[in-house]
Design an enzyme around this catalytic site. Structure first.
Site, PDB file in Angstrom:
ATOM      1  CG  ASP A 173      -1.626  -1.146   1.584  1.00 26.25           C
ATOM      2  OD1 ASP A 173      -1.512  -2.126   0.860  1.00 26.25           O
ATOM      3  OD2 ASP A 173      -2.339  -1.119   2.598  1.00 26.25           O
ATOM      4  CD1 TRP A 221       2.578  -7.389   3.372  1.00 25.63           C
ATOM      5  CD2 TRP A 221       2.673  -8.953   4.962  1.00 25.63           C
ATOM      6  NE1 TRP A 221       1.963  -6.880   4.493  1.00 25.63           N
ATOM      7  CE2 TRP A 221       2.003  -7.827   5.490  1.00 25.63           C
ATOM      8  CE3 TRP A 221       2.868 -10.056   5.795  1.00 25.63           C
ATOM      9  CZ2 TRP A 221       1.505  -7.770   6.787  1.00 25.63           C
ATOM     10  CZ3 TRP A 221       2.372 -10.011   7.099  1.00 25.63           C
ATOM     11  CH2 TRP A 221       1.693  -8.876   7.580  1.00 25.63           C
ATOM     12  CD  GLU A 256      -7.154  -4.948   3.794  1.00 25.66           C
ATOM     13  OE1 GLU A 256      -6.637  -5.619   4.693  1.00 25.66           O
ATOM     14  OE2 GLU A 256      -6.768  -5.027   2.609  1.00 25.66           O
ATOM     15  CD1 TRP A 298      -4.274  -7.460  -0.424  1.00 23.46           C
ATOM     16  CD2 TRP A 298      -2.289  -8.469  -0.228  1.00 23.46           C
ATOM     17  NE1 TRP A 298      -3.432  -6.624   0.297  1.00 23.46           N
ATOM     18  CE2 TRP A 298      -2.219  -7.233   0.427  1.00 23.46           C
ATOM     19  CE3 TRP A 298      -1.157  -9.285  -0.246  1.00 23.46           C
ATOM     20  CZ2 TRP A 298      -1.063  -6.784   1.069  1.00 23.46           C
ATOM     21  CZ3 TRP A 298       0.002  -8.836   0.379  1.00 23.46           C
ATOM     22  CH2 TRP A 298       0.032  -7.594   1.037  1.00 23.46           C
TER      23      TRP A 298
HETATM   24  C1  FRU Z   1      -3.975  -3.544   2.645  1.00 24.61           C
HETATM   25  C2  FRU Z   1      -3.408  -3.933   3.992  1.00 24.61           C
HETATM   26  C3  FRU Z   1      -3.822  -2.931   5.055  1.00 24.61           C
HETATM   27  C4  FRU Z   1      -2.750  -3.090   6.087  1.00 24.61           C
HETATM   28  C5  FRU Z   1      -1.526  -3.344   5.245  1.00 24.61           C
HETATM   29  C6  FRU Z   1      -0.526  -4.273   5.843  1.00 24.61           C
HETATM   30  O1  FRU Z   1      -3.279  -4.062   1.573  1.00 24.61           O
HETATM   31  O2  FRU Z   1      -3.825  -5.238   4.344  1.00 24.61           O
HETATM   32  O3  FRU Z   1      -5.131  -3.125   5.562  1.00 24.61           O
HETATM   33  O4  FRU Z   1      -2.613  -1.943   6.874  1.00 24.61           O
HETATM   34  O5  FRU Z   1      -1.995  -3.902   4.019  1.00 24.61           O
HETATM   35  O6  FRU Z   1       0.625  -4.367   5.056  1.00 24.61           O
END
Ligand code: FRU
Length: 512
Positions: free
Chosen positions: A34, A58, A216, A316
């Protein structure tokens, strides 16, 4: 809408070339997701982002940082806010604290204040919860200190995150407003504060429209309708994963009113439940109909009240498997968003921010009749992105189709086609090159497009591993990643299914 057919990866299908885009931000050696803390300050755009400083998957979430004077060419900066034993640093936003309400700066030299989500780790005082915290910078965003009083807003929730803060000025007063999510309840929760440290609950919005996944990264901002300052509407952006229109991650929005306490959507923004009990996703309002535009939020403090958004150009569904190294995933182009009356209703229109000095067109033609035999277009040049701008009258042709990033033997390519019968614009990456790295990658995405007086208007940006399509002046956008096999730079345009189309105008330019 999404085709997920796939084959197992074979060694011959292991991508080896560098897909690094020219106009899209990527981190030099690491993973990103993000965009966070988008802010303009003293002549520079700051792009902070979810970063894993140690790997290209990630994890270890911290805020990476890049800066740009033009939103196109970015310079990577050192990690801004790092994770530690207590917390991962999840998504959030930055405000310029002009009135020094927080006391972190001075009125003459306001601090930049980051409001981020602390994802508390095992063994920490707030273990198992997500809460909102502050960090501040008094050197224009280059170095950051965490506030000692963190977290500043906790609800004892494990899924309370992604605060977007902005300054509200209205009849109800002048104060900071936070929109954040209770992700698993599909709710946007609103709070207000005088000093960014003490927060008071205002209201909750949702679930509404697309709610088949976690909500989100929300955003809430005012925009003048058709540029009229006396007709301001509010836009609430809610990203959703999974459950977006093209499958997996995507961004929806609502248009309505915000009185400083509560967001009230216009009735025409809301989609009634369909036959299955949930609203038909095709009727919801989407920022993008493709697979790869997620967690999109807007910049704060931009001069001239321009509203500029950036999204994570990924999904995702397969994000951790993209066939690139050492970097993995990038940002979308920045997009300027405006509110315009479309078929009598207020809707977002989006335009990509492009380099100011576009190269000399490599093609510039008018009034070309298009039939079944393809017109060869200039190749995508190595080291630059390609901007294709077209006005096409489909006429009697059933389909008009571009083939992009095509292999010279014709075996692979990405197809962007308009079907005059269904009025659907489809971006098809099923034969775009490498796709077997994940079962969910091969896909074709369609968006309904209403022509203007019979004319299809397209702005396409092709940048090595992505195709972004802005149709009808940005009323419809489709963004997809693609991983073409080496040397796939060909482009063609043809009309199919009998009949002829008229290419009223077609220009192609190299951008870098
Ligand atoms: C969205 C998310 C957010 C979170 C972040 C973690 O892609 O899941 O909700 O803050 O990524 O990396």
């Amino acid at each position: 809408m999404t085709d997920t057919t796939s084959r197992p990866a074979s060694p011959a299908e292991t991508a080896t070339q560098d897909f690094r885009p020219v106009l899209h931000y990527t981190a030099e050696k690491t993973w990103l997701n993000d965009p966070n803390g988008l802010v303009w300050y003293q002549g520079l755009y700051h792009l902070f982002y979810q970063s894993n400083p140690f790997a290209n998957v990630w994890g270890n979430m911290s805020w990476g940082h890049a800066t740009s004077a033009d939103l196109v060419h970015w310079t990577e900066q050192p990690v801004a806010i790092a994770c530690d034993e207590e917390e991962d640093i999840f998504s959030g936003s930055i405000v310029v604290d002009h009135g020094n309400t927080s006391g972190f700066g001075t009125v003459e030299h306001p601090a930049l204040v980051a409001i981020y989500t602390s994802a508390f780790k095992k063994g920490s005082a707030y273990e198992g919860t997500q809460a909102q915290s502050l960090a501040f910078s008094t050197d224009g965003g280059m170095t950051w200190s965490k506030y000692q009083g963190n977290p500043v807003l906790a609800r004892g929730s494990a899924h309370f995150r992604d605060p977007k803060v902005f300054r509200f000025e209205g009849a109800a007063g002048s104060y900071w407003v936070m929109v954040a999510v209770e992700a698993q309840h599909q709710q946007v929760v609103l709070y207000r504060s005088a000093n960014l440290k003490d927060w008071e609950y205002l209201s909750t919005f949702g679930p509404s429209n697309a709610a088949g996944g976690e909500w989100e990264c929300p955003d809430l901002f005012p925009l003048p309708l058709d540029g009229n300052p006396d007709s301001v509407k509010w836009v609430l952006v809610v990203n959703i994963n999974p459950g977006a229109v093209a499958g997996g991650s995507g961004g929806q929005y609502f248009v309505g009113e915000f009185d400083g306490v509560r967001f009230t959507p216009d009735p025409d923004s809301l989609v009634p439940a369909g036959a299955g009990g949930a609203p038909d996703l095709e009727n919801c309002l989407w920022l993008d109909w493709g697979r790869d535009y997620y967690a999109a939020v807007s910049f704060s403090n931009v001069p001239g009240n321009r509203r500029i958004m950036i999204g994570w150009m990924n999904n995702w569904d397969y994000a951790n498997s993209l066939p690139t190294s050492p970097w993995r995933s990038g940002m979308s182009l920045a997009r300027e968003v405006q509110l315009a009356t479309v078929d009598g209703l207020p809707r977002l229109v989006q335009r990509p921010v492009l380099p100011v000095n576009a190269g000399k067109p490599t093609l510039d033609v008018e009034n070309v009749e298009l039939g079944d035999s393809p017109i060869q277009l200039p190749d995508a040049e190595p080291g630059s992105a390609q901007l294709i701008e077209a006005e096409i009258v489909p006429g009697t042709a059933g389909t008009v189709a571009f083939r992009l990033l095509a292999a010279s033997d014709g075996s692979t390519g990405t197809v962007l086609s308009f079907d005059a019968g269904t009025s659907l614009l489809t971006l098809d990456r099923q034969s775009s090159g490498y796709s077997s790295f994940h079962t969910k990658f091969a896909s074709a995405e369609s968006a309904p497009v209403k022509l203007d007086d019979g004319v299809l208007t397209l702005r396409i940006v092709v940048d090595r591993c992505s195709v972004e399509v802005f149709a009808q002046g940005g009323r419809v956008v489709l963004t997809d990643l693609v991983f073409p096999v080496a040397g796939s730079v060909g482009a063609q345009l043809r009309a199919a299914d009998g009949g002829t189309a008229l290419v009223r105008k077609l220009t192609i330019a190299a951008l870098s």
